[in-house]
Design a protein around this motif. Structure first.
Motif, PDB file in Angstrom:
ATOM      1  N   ARG A 294      26.034  59.599  34.159  1.00 25.36           N
ATOM      2  CA  ARG A 294      26.651  58.855  33.058  1.00 25.36           C
ATOM      3  C   ARG A 294      28.122  58.596  33.350  1.00 25.36           C
ATOM      4  O   ARG A 294      28.683  57.564  32.933  1.00 25.36           O
ATOM      5  CB  ARG A 294      26.470  59.607  31.743  1.00 25.36           C
ATOM      6  N   GLY A 295      28.741  59.513  34.067  1.00 25.19           N
ATOM      7  CA  GLY A 295      30.146  59.327  34.416  1.00 25.19           C
ATOM      8  C   GLY A 295      30.363  58.143  35.340  1.00 25.19           C
ATOM      9  O   GLY A 295      31.289  57.343  35.133  1.00 25.19           O
ATOM     10  N   GLU A 297      28.242  55.625  35.757  1.00 28.59           N
ATOM     11  CA  GLU A 297      27.842  54.405  35.037  1.00 28.59           C
ATOM     12  C   GLU A 297      28.965  53.900  34.138  1.00 28.59           C
ATOM     13  O   GLU A 297      29.082  52.693  33.914  1.00 28.59           O
ATOM     14  CB  GLU A 297      26.588  54.663  34.202  1.00 28.59           C
ATOM     15  N   SER A 298      29.783  54.803  33.631  1.00 30.43           N
ATOM     16  CA  SER A 298      30.818  54.396  32.673  1.00 30.43           C
ATOM     17  C   SER A 298      31.815  53.414  33.274  1.00 30.43           C
ATOM     18  O   SER A 298      32.427  52.624  32.543  1.00 30.43           O
ATOM     19  CB  SER A 298      31.551  55.632  32.124  1.00 30.43           C
ATOM     20  N   ARG A 303      28.826  46.657  29.846  1.00 28.73           N
ATOM     21  CA  ARG A 303      28.539  47.139  28.497  1.00 28.73           C
ATOM     22  C   ARG A 303      27.168  46.701  28.003  1.00 28.73           C
ATOM     23  O   ARG A 303      26.404  47.497  27.451  1.00 28.73           O
ATOM     24  CB  ARG A 303      29.603  46.652  27.523  1.00 28.73           C
ATOM     25  N   ALA A 306      24.522  48.635  29.849  1.00 24.89           N
ATOM     26  CA  ALA A 306      24.566  50.054  29.479  1.00 24.89           C
ATOM     27  C   ALA A 306      23.955  50.275  28.101  1.00 24.89           C
ATOM     28  O   ALA A 306      23.184  51.226  27.893  1.00 24.89           O
ATOM     29  CB  ALA A 306      26.006  50.562  29.517  1.00 24.89           C
ATOM     30  N   TYR A 369      36.405  48.829  35.741  1.00 24.22           N
ATOM     31  CA  TYR A 369      37.587  49.257  35.002  1.00 24.22           C
ATOM     32  C   TYR A 369      38.817  48.552  35.552  1.00 24.22           C
ATOM     33  O   TYR A 369      39.078  48.569  36.765  1.00 24.22           O
ATOM     34  CB  TYR A 369      37.752  50.772  35.118  1.00 24.22           C
TER      35      TYR A 369
END
Length: 410
Positions: A294-295, A297-298, A303, A306, A369
């Motif tokens: 999950r880390g 994927e973040s 969005r 996800a 990001y």
């Protein structure tokens, strides 16, 4: 199954324990059939050669004894695809028992074809989920296979009757099995599952001796440990920069998580057959893997993708729990999940401390990001904050119309 249609040769999922040894002898005496044993090394942490010796002791010729190390296949082809989905059942359970059954069933059916057997057999009881998982998988792979479930057929309905049958047929019984077992355990490389006896009252806290793979969080090291997990296309490929095979990675994560008391779960779950059951699960490596996945994927997963994955996940997890690994709907969901993982590549840094595993850093060449867009400092024109006004007004339009209508109708 009537005597008229009694099988001539049966492939039995065989652990070497008392119950499956009784099943082996029962098949021989009830049906007079030839028995082939299959014992899978799924990383349960037990020496499997005693199973071979036990089968030979009970008259199974060496060529009819299959003992196979399937740990890499288990993690690569079953555990990892499931973790790409971040699958948890009823919000908590990481499906450690559920995900092992389709692999065992697959090999039972394959061996049956190899040796010309007309049936397979398992030792799951008539009250649990495993009977459903074994049999749905077997029928999905071979619609003509016969499946024998002795617990649904025989009259050995108590531990006393089982022991009497064992003694009658000279089946060795370990001394600690002559009393009531405190609880039953299923284990593989992903987890341990403990159920029954001392655990049946959900109001009573599980005794400390139930836990086998994890130290109590309060007894874990007083200093945190940091571990870096590398990913490629959604699958873990390295720990602390060292490339490892799937099974080796999970084994190492188990070691790290167990040391720090991570992955304990006391759960009352809704079984597929309808009843509630209480289980104690330990999934140290899986807990770390889920957090790390999950880390990564973040920062690498869009969005929309996800959020859609999170919507699909409960259905996907339920399919695995209920035994539908080989169903078309699970395969359809898997295709969508795997598509989402094309850019889930990078590294996550976890902090392990007193039962917790938390992401404290993540980086990737595939990252979405953008520090330029989110900075509170000068963004050099990367984002015009005035654009947000129109965005808000358009999204507020229907809410304003609703509010005006409601005000008018009062």
């Amino acid at each position: 199954m009537s005597k008229v249609t009694a099988p001539k040769k049966v492939v039995l999922a065989y652990s070497g324990g008392l119950d499956t040894s009784i099943i082996l002898k029962w098949l021989q005496t009830e049906y007079g059939c030839e028995v082939v044993t299959f014992t899978a090394d799924l990383g349960q942490g037990e020496e499997l050669e005693p199973a071979r010796a036990k089968a030979e002791l009970m008259g199974i010729p060496p060529e009819n004894i299959y003992i196979e190390d399937v740990r890499e296949e288990f993690v690569r082809d079953f555990v990892f695809p499931m973790f790409r989905a971040n699958a948890v059942y009823e919000g908590l359970y990481l499906l450690g028992t559920s995900i092992a059954r389709p692999l065992i069933s697959k090999r039972l059916v394959e061996i049956a074809e190899e040796v010309g057997a007309d049936a397979v057999a398992h030792g799951a009881t008539g009250k649990g989920n495993d009977q459903v998982r074994f049999e749905l998988a077997a029928y999905a792979l071979n619609p003509d296979i016969k499946v024998i479930a002795p617990w649904r057929e025989w009259d050995l309905s108590s531990r006393t009757k089982l022991l009497e049958f064992a003694e009658e047929h000279q089946i060795p019984v370990a001394k600690d099995k002559r009393g009531e077992a405190p609880f039953s355990v299923d284990a593989n490389l992903l987890h341990t599952s403990s159920e029954g006896k001392v655990l049946e009252d959900p109001a009573e806290m599980a005794p400390d001796y139930v836990y086998q793979r994890t130290v109590a969080p309060e007894d874990a090291p007083n200093e945190p440990e940091f571990v870096e997990v590398g990913f490629e296309r959604g699958d873990a490929v390295s720990i602390n920069g060292e490339a490892m095979s799937p099974a080796t990675i999970l084994d190492k994560l188990n070691e790290l998580g167990g040391k720090h008391g991570c992955g304990r779960l006391d759960l009352v779950e809704g079984r597929f057959v309808g009843m509630k059951s209480r289980g104690i699960y330990e999934t140290p490596g899986g807990t770390l893997l889920l957090e790390a996945h999950r880390g990564i994927e973040s920062i690498t997963l869009d969005r929309g993708a996800a959020h859609l994955k999170d919507e699909l996940m409960p259905r996907y997890a339920e399919l695995i729990y209920n035994g539908f690994w080989y169903s078309p709907e699970r395969e359809m969901l898997q295709a969508a999940i795997d598509k989402s993982q094309e850019h889930v590549t990078g590294t996550v840094k976890l902090k392990l401390y007193k039962g917790s595993a938390r992401t404290v850093g993540r980086w990737s060449d595939h990252s979405l990001y953008s520090e330029a867009h989110v900075t509170f400092e000068d963004d050099a024109g990367a984002y015009d904050q005035k654009d947000a006004a129109g965005f808000i007004q358009l999204n507020a339009l229907r809410l304003k119309l609703l509010a005006a209508r409601n005000k008018r109708m009062k």
